[in-house]
Every structure is written in structure tokens, then in C-alpha cells.
Design a protein around this motif. Sequence first.
Motif, PDB file in Angstrom:
ATOM      1  N   LEU A  57       0.701  -1.167   0.240  1.00  0.00           N
ATOM      2  CA  LEU A  57      -0.235   0.082   0.158  1.00  0.00           C
ATOM      3  C   LEU A  57       0.854   1.296  -0.048  1.00  0.00           C
ATOM      4  O   LEU A  57       0.440   2.278  -0.629  1.00  0.00           O
ATOM      5  CB  LEU A  57      -0.772   0.074   1.345  1.00  0.00           C
ATOM      6  N   HIS A  58       2.118   1.106   0.675  1.00  0.00           N
ATOM      7  CA  HIS A  58       2.915   2.396   0.617  1.00  0.00           C
ATOM      8  C   HIS A  58       3.438   2.602  -0.769  1.00  0.00           C
ATOM      9  O   HIS A  58       3.465   3.770  -1.141  1.00  0.00           O
ATOM     10  CB  HIS A  58       3.891   2.072   1.637  1.00  0.00           C
ATOM     11  N   THR A  59       3.904   1.701  -1.393  1.00  0.00           N
ATOM     12  CA  THR A  59       4.421   2.111  -2.958  1.00  0.00           C
ATOM     13  C   THR A  59       3.279   2.490  -3.532  1.00  0.00           C
ATOM     14  O   THR A  59       3.480   3.433  -4.431  1.00  0.00           O
ATOM     15  CB  THR A  59       5.079   0.758  -3.307  1.00  0.00           C
ATOM     16  N   ALA A  60       1.941   1.764  -3.396  1.00  0.00           N
ATOM     17  CA  ALA A  60       0.772   2.109  -4.094  1.00  0.00           C
ATOM     18  C   ALA A  60       0.492   3.414  -3.969  1.00  0.00           C
ATOM     19  O   ALA A  60      -0.028   4.403  -4.793  1.00  0.00           O
ATOM     20  CB  ALA A  60      -0.224   1.294  -3.715  1.00  0.00           C
ATOM     21  N   THR A  61       0.800   4.017  -2.572  1.00  0.00           N
ATOM     22  CA  THR A  61       0.392   5.514  -2.276  1.00  0.00           C
ATOM     23  C   THR A  61       1.340   6.499  -3.303  1.00  0.00           C
ATOM     24  O   THR A  61       0.956   7.557  -3.802  1.00  0.00           O
ATOM     25  CB  THR A  61       0.717   5.884  -0.940  1.00  0.00           C
ATOM     26  N   HIS A  62       2.746   6.207  -3.392  1.00  0.00           N
ATOM     27  CA  HIS A  62       3.439   7.022  -4.353  1.00  0.00           C
ATOM     28  C   HIS A  62       2.815   6.990  -5.706  1.00  0.00           C
ATOM     29  O   HIS A  62       2.968   7.897  -6.336  1.00  0.00           O
ATOM     30  CB  HIS A  62       4.977   6.223  -4.375  1.00  0.00           C
ATOM     31  N   ILE A  63       2.497   5.689  -6.183  1.00  0.00           N
ATOM     32  CA  ILE A  63       2.074   5.751  -7.545  1.00  0.00           C
ATOM     33  C   ILE A  63       0.850   6.307  -7.632  1.00  0.00           C
ATOM     34  O   ILE A  63       0.565   7.148  -8.596  1.00  0.00           O
ATOM     35  CB  ILE A  63       1.872   4.033  -7.848  1.00  0.00           C
ATOM     36  N   LEU A  64      -0.090   6.370  -6.842  1.00  0.00           N
ATOM     37  CA  LEU A  64      -1.460   7.127  -6.444  1.00  0.00           C
ATOM     38  C   LEU A  64      -1.124   8.614  -6.908  1.00  0.00           C
ATOM     39  O   LEU A  64      -1.747   9.261  -7.649  1.00  0.00           O
ATOM     40  CB  LEU A  64      -2.236   6.913  -5.491  1.00  0.00           C
ATOM     41  N   GLN A  65      -0.189   8.941  -6.114  1.00  0.00           N
ATOM     42  CA  GLN A  65       0.117  10.468  -6.081  1.00  0.00           C
ATOM     43  C   GLN A  65       0.751  11.016  -7.536  1.00  0.00           C
ATOM     44  O   GLN A  65       0.224  11.846  -8.142  1.00  0.00           O
ATOM     45  CB  GLN A  65       1.303  10.834  -5.214  1.00  0.00           C
ATOM     46  N   ALA A  66       1.643  10.017  -8.153  1.00  0.00           N
ATOM     47  CA  ALA A  66       2.056  10.091  -9.363  1.00  0.00           C
ATOM     48  C   ALA A  66       0.761  10.198 -10.582  1.00  0.00           C
ATOM     49  O   ALA A  66       0.804  11.051 -11.464  1.00  0.00           O
ATOM     50  CB  ALA A  66       3.174   9.065  -9.944  1.00  0.00           C
ATOM     51  N   SER A  67      -0.023   9.237 -10.248  1.00  0.00           N
ATOM     52  CA  SER A  67      -1.314   9.248 -11.304  1.00  0.00           C
ATOM     53  C   SER A  67      -2.182  10.607 -11.158  1.00  0.00           C
ATOM     54  O   SER A  67      -2.615  10.986 -11.920  1.00  0.00           O
ATOM     55  CB  SER A  67      -2.007   7.996 -10.792  1.00  0.00           C
ATOM     56  N   LEU A  68      -2.279  10.855  -9.609  1.00  0.00           N
ATOM     57  CA  LEU A  68      -3.267  11.999  -9.549  1.00  0.00           C
ATOM     58  C   LEU A  68      -2.700  13.090 -10.293  1.00  0.00           C
ATOM     59  O   LEU A  68      -3.270  14.036 -11.107  1.00  0.00           O
ATOM     60  CB  LEU A  68      -3.527  12.274  -8.070  1.00  0.00           C
ATOM     61  N   ARG A  69      -1.332  13.599 -10.373  1.00  0.00           N
ATOM     62  CA  ARG A  69      -0.656  14.517 -10.654  1.00  0.00           C
ATOM     63  C   ARG A  69      -0.790  14.349 -12.449  1.00  0.00           C
ATOM     64  O   ARG A  69      -0.944  15.526 -13.167  1.00  0.00           O
ATOM     65  CB  ARG A  69       0.707  14.593 -10.487  1.00  0.00           C
ATOM     66  N   ALA A  70      -0.678  13.115 -12.726  1.00  0.00           N
ATOM     67  CA  ALA A  70      -0.828  12.833 -14.374  1.00  0.00           C
ATOM     68  C   ALA A  70      -2.012  13.111 -14.789  1.00  0.00           C
ATOM     69  O   ALA A  70      -2.365  13.661 -15.936  1.00  0.00           O
ATOM     70  CB  ALA A  70      -0.418  11.290 -14.551  1.00  0.00           C
ATOM     71  N   VAL A  71      -3.264  13.033 -14.120  1.00  0.00           N
ATOM     72  CA  VAL A  71      -4.573  13.142 -14.571  1.00  0.00           C
ATOM     73  C   VAL A  71      -5.088  14.577 -14.248  1.00  0.00           C
ATOM     74  O   VAL A  71      -5.717  15.070 -15.101  1.00  0.00           O
ATOM     75  CB  VAL A  71      -5.461  12.047 -13.812  1.00  0.00           C
ATOM     76  N   LEU A  72      -4.805  15.001 -13.096  1.00  0.00           N
ATOM     77  CA  LEU A  72      -5.509  16.106 -12.492  1.00  0.00           C
ATOM     78  C   LEU A  72      -4.520  17.342 -12.711  1.00  0.00           C
ATOM     79  O   LEU A  72      -5.043  18.635 -12.780  1.00  0.00           O
ATOM     80  CB  LEU A  72      -5.765  16.174 -11.228  1.00  0.00           C
ATOM     81  N   GLY A  73      -3.119  17.001 -12.906  1.00  0.00           N
ATOM     82  CA  GLY A  73      -2.172  18.136 -13.309  1.00  0.00           C
ATOM     83  C   GLY A  73      -1.269  18.218 -11.919  1.00  0.00           C
ATOM     84  O   GLY A  73      -1.361  17.667 -10.928  1.00  0.00           O
ATOM     85  N   ASP A  74       0.003  18.854 -12.388  1.00  0.00           N
ATOM     86  CA  ASP A  74       1.304  19.120 -11.573  1.00  0.00           C
ATOM     87  C   ASP A  74       0.927  19.794 -10.304  1.00  0.00           C
ATOM     88  O   ASP A  74       1.846  19.852  -9.387  1.00  0.00           O
ATOM     89  CB  ASP A  74       2.442  19.565 -12.359  1.00  0.00           C
TER      90      ASP A  74
END
Length: 600
Positions: A457-474
Motif C-alpha cells: 500500500l505504501h508503494t501504491a501511495t507513491h504511484i497514486l500521487q503520480a497518477s493524480l498528478r498525471a490526470v489532474l495536473g502537476d
Amino acid sequence: MNHHELRKKFIEFYKKQGHQEIGQAALVPQQDASVLFTTAGMHPLIPFLMGDTHPDGSRLVNIQRCLRTGDIEEVGDATHNTFFEMLGHWSLGDYFKHEAIDWSYKFVTEELGIPKEKLAVTVFAGDKLRGVGLDEEAKQRWQSLGMERIDELVEDNWWGPVHSSGPCGPTTEIFVWSAEAEIPPNSLPGNDERWVEIWNNVFMEFNKTEDGQFEPLDQKNIDTGVGLERVLMTVNNYDSVYQTDVLAPIVAAISTDQLAHADRDVRILADHIRAAFFMIADGVLPSNKDRGYVLRRLIRRAVQAARKLDFTDWPLLTEAILGVYGPYYPQLLEQEIEAEILAEQQKFTKQLTKAVNFIEKAVQANQVVNDESAANLAFLAYQSHALPLELGYEILTEAGLVLGRKSFEQALDQKIKAHQEVSRAGSEKKFGGHGLILDTGELKASDETELKKVLRLHTATHILQASLRAVLGDQITQKGSDINADRLRFDFNYPDKLTAEQKAEVEAWANKLIEQGLPMNCVELSLVEAKKTGALHFFDHKYPDKVKVHYLGDSISDAPSKEFCGGPHVSNTNEIGKLKIIKEQSAGAGIRRIKAIVED
Ligand code: GLY
């Protein structure tokens, strides 16, 4: 030396070496929607660095306006700007290292007149990940010119690619000693921050492929970037870029104080409003997404600085900016830029008014009796009305309270820390408090099975943050995170509820990354080097001198996720399984919260 002379000298010098002057690109990349802003002179030239024929030949020179927001928290110091101008020259498969180094040395020592003794250079130290060794050739060339201070660095001496793939290569950078003190014998750019980088020669001879390989380009290129403001600062022996003749008139419009150029708020206001002028001139308008959000954030930070300074003479500021830049950028004169900035200022003021009313009510009800209760109130206003914490002192003082600034700020600091402790204690209680085998505050697990789940879940959290930035913006940044064996919880700044499509897109992006089976790597770097990698971190957090950066994939420079983080993590994303968002809700004004799980 003034900026007119520097512009002319640079262009003339490289023209003499057979370069053709080319025009500038806009700050909003025209051919490339994947990057928010033009961050370097090479950006518009990528197709030609990859082998296309440029109509103006293989030797090019120009001055390019650039915008970089990665360094925004450094703005206010002596050398960092969001907007700046870059002097650049390029060889497209023409000359290579020797000429680039020799000319840069000649320009710096002869045209700028900076003595050799005040210079140091860095070269690429070599790196297994990229399969590229120490840049002996560059080192020897510098030695043959009599350069004594030569440092060998890794991440600081690799540039690009701008995207996940594309042209990149090792660099050699030139630094100027900026302090009055004598240069200590062992002082080098890698160990002494008093060296100011002014010149970056990139040996763009590799193409990073989509699968992370560094393959030699068919043509060896030179890509040089030189910061106009920093050159003016060092050549004139100024303490900061705010004394140079591009920024000094802007500073003077903000304050007539002799030392205004050294004031952090003056610097922020000058830097951010200059950037806002150029962004608006290139078609950006304030909004909640992508470029518009960056602009909104810059204007609001500038407005906060203006409030603190009691600054109100916006027409004078406009006049100063146009006076410096109008002759070079006529587009600034053709638009009503000041009106756009003031409209945004008014929106922000409305929001602030709500927070101020909230504070005034509490003050009238005599709820504030000392600095501690004042700090409590500022914190409450932050939680319920998005009051910027840095404005707490001003607004409470205006509301009729006389506060000791230091004791108020200490009390507010304590309040923030206490709040973090309370959230931590709350979750410890929930998960049994004692008996946890892992408890970093963010991560909690009570046995081996839970531990494994928490790492996924911790690594997934890093990926989630990257994904949110990719989809919603930097503009997305982490506002909180809490992980136990059942779920991850991630708070971030976003004004609206996510739509079903946005959530599906975030999940899909994250799962696509997970499926790539990328290794999670970690390096420990000095804080300065770590920040330069572009790894995500908290703006206002005090970090130690050395920090760990966790990144996914083989190369930190273009990792799809990189964050300051002490770990622990899974070693490969294929251990994570599938990420699923189970809830998306509000977690305060302008803050959203996602809860997600991982499934096998
Ligand atoms: N493209 C080289 C630099 O930005 O430093």
C-alpha cells in the motif's frame, strides 16, 4: 555590465563562431501538450536534436524565456527565479565537447571578464544505471585550459530528457564564486553552496528510449543553457539577482527601501509578478488546472507578499516590468495583463475576507487572550476557510490584536505539530497502540502479514500521487497520508469532487504503471542534490542535510514517481497487485481524500 550588453555580447560571440540567431518559442509549448511550460531553450529544438534538419543550419543561438516552478520554494533566496531568460547555443551534430568547452571558457573569462581563479567546473562522474563512465574528455579539456577546481558529480551533471524519453546526456557546468570570503582550498560546487552555477554545457549524445535504455544518438549535439540573471549577478558582484538591471527597477517599484532587494517578500512579489506577466502574455489565464493553476498560485503568493509589505501600487509595478521588458517583448504591451492579475487578486481577497470575518468574530467574542489562543484561531481559520498560514500573523494583527510575532509563530508551529501528533495517536489507538511492529507515523503494521500488505500500500501511495498528478495536473501535492493493513488514505489539494471518469482514469494510470514491474530504488543524497532531482517533497518541511529519495524504475532523472521518503517499500511494483479506489471525499477546504486498497 547591463542586460542589453550581455544579450548583445552573447549573440555576437556565437555568431562569430558561425551560429545563426533563431527566434524564441512561447512559454506554452506549441507542439507539445505533455509539458506545462518551456523550461529550457532546447525544448523547442527536440526534433532537431533527434536528427531533423533545421532550416537555419547546424549552429544556432538565441535567448529563450523560460519558466520553472520546481524551484518555487527557493524563490526568495539570492539566485532562484520561476521566470528567467536563458542564453543558449546549439550544435546539431556539428562541433562537440572541445569547442563548446573552449568557447564557454573564453566567453566567461574574456567577454565577461571573470578571473579564472573565481571559477570551478563540474563534469559527469559516471553512473552504472546509464552505462556511461566518467567524462574524461571534458575533464582533460578543462585541465588543458588550466582549470584547477573540477568536481565530479552524477545527477547534477546529467541533463534530460524533458519527457520520459528523448535526447539527453552528460553535462559540464561552470560555477562562479559568489562570496566575499576567500575560496577555501578544498571548496568545490558539490560541497560548498557559495558556488553559483551560471553555465551548463550539455553533451546531448544519448536518446533515452521508452524502455529506459540509453542509446547513442546518430548525431552528437551540444545544448548550452546560461542563466541571464545569474550571469549579470556574478559579473557585477551583486549579492542576488534582484540587484541586476532586469529586476532592480521592479524591486524599486515595490519598495524604495535601500535594502528592499534583500527582503524575501519583495523578492517573491517581484519574481512571481514578472512570471505572471509573461505567462498571461503567452495565453495562460488563472484557473484550477495545469498551467492556469500554476499562474493562480503564483499570483496568490504574490498577493500574500504584497499584503505583508503593504504594497498597493500595481500600476507602478506594471510600468517597471514593461520598462525593462517591453523593448524585447512587445507582446507584453499589447494586452491588459495588469487587469487579469487584479481580477485574480480580487477573487483571492474575497476568499480571504471569509477567513477574516471568521477571525474577527472570534476576536470580538474575546476568545483571543494570548499568542497561543491567537495561533489556535489562525489554525482553525486555515482548517475551515483555507486561510494561508503565513498570513495568520498579519490578519490577526489587523483584526485588532497586538501580537508578539515570534511567540505567535512558535505557538502556531506547536499547534501544527500537536495536530500531527493527535492524528498519529488517534490511529495508534485504533490499531492497538502497543505491539505494532512498524509505526512510522504514516505506516502501521502489527505482524508480518500486515507488514507485507502495508508495504504494498505504501508503494501504491507513491504511484497514486503520480497518477493524480498525471490526470489532474502537476499542482497536486500531498496533504496527508495514513496507511494500515486494510487501506491507504491519501489527502491532496483539489478544489472539486472527482468525477467517476477522473477516478477511473487515476486507477487505470496507476495500474498500468504497476503492471510494468518497475523496481523501487532508493538513493541517499544531500538535500540540495535531492531537490534538484525534482523528487516530490513538502514545501514547508525542514529536512535534514541528507535525505533518501525513493524512485521507480532504473533512472531517477525520468522516474515516473520519485519522492523524498525513508521507506520501507516493496522491491518491485509487481508485488502490489491491483489498486482500487474505494472512496473519494472532502477532507477540508480545498482538500480531497482518497481511500484505496490493493487486491491480488
Ligand atoms: N538545457 C540545458 C539547461 O537547461 O541547463
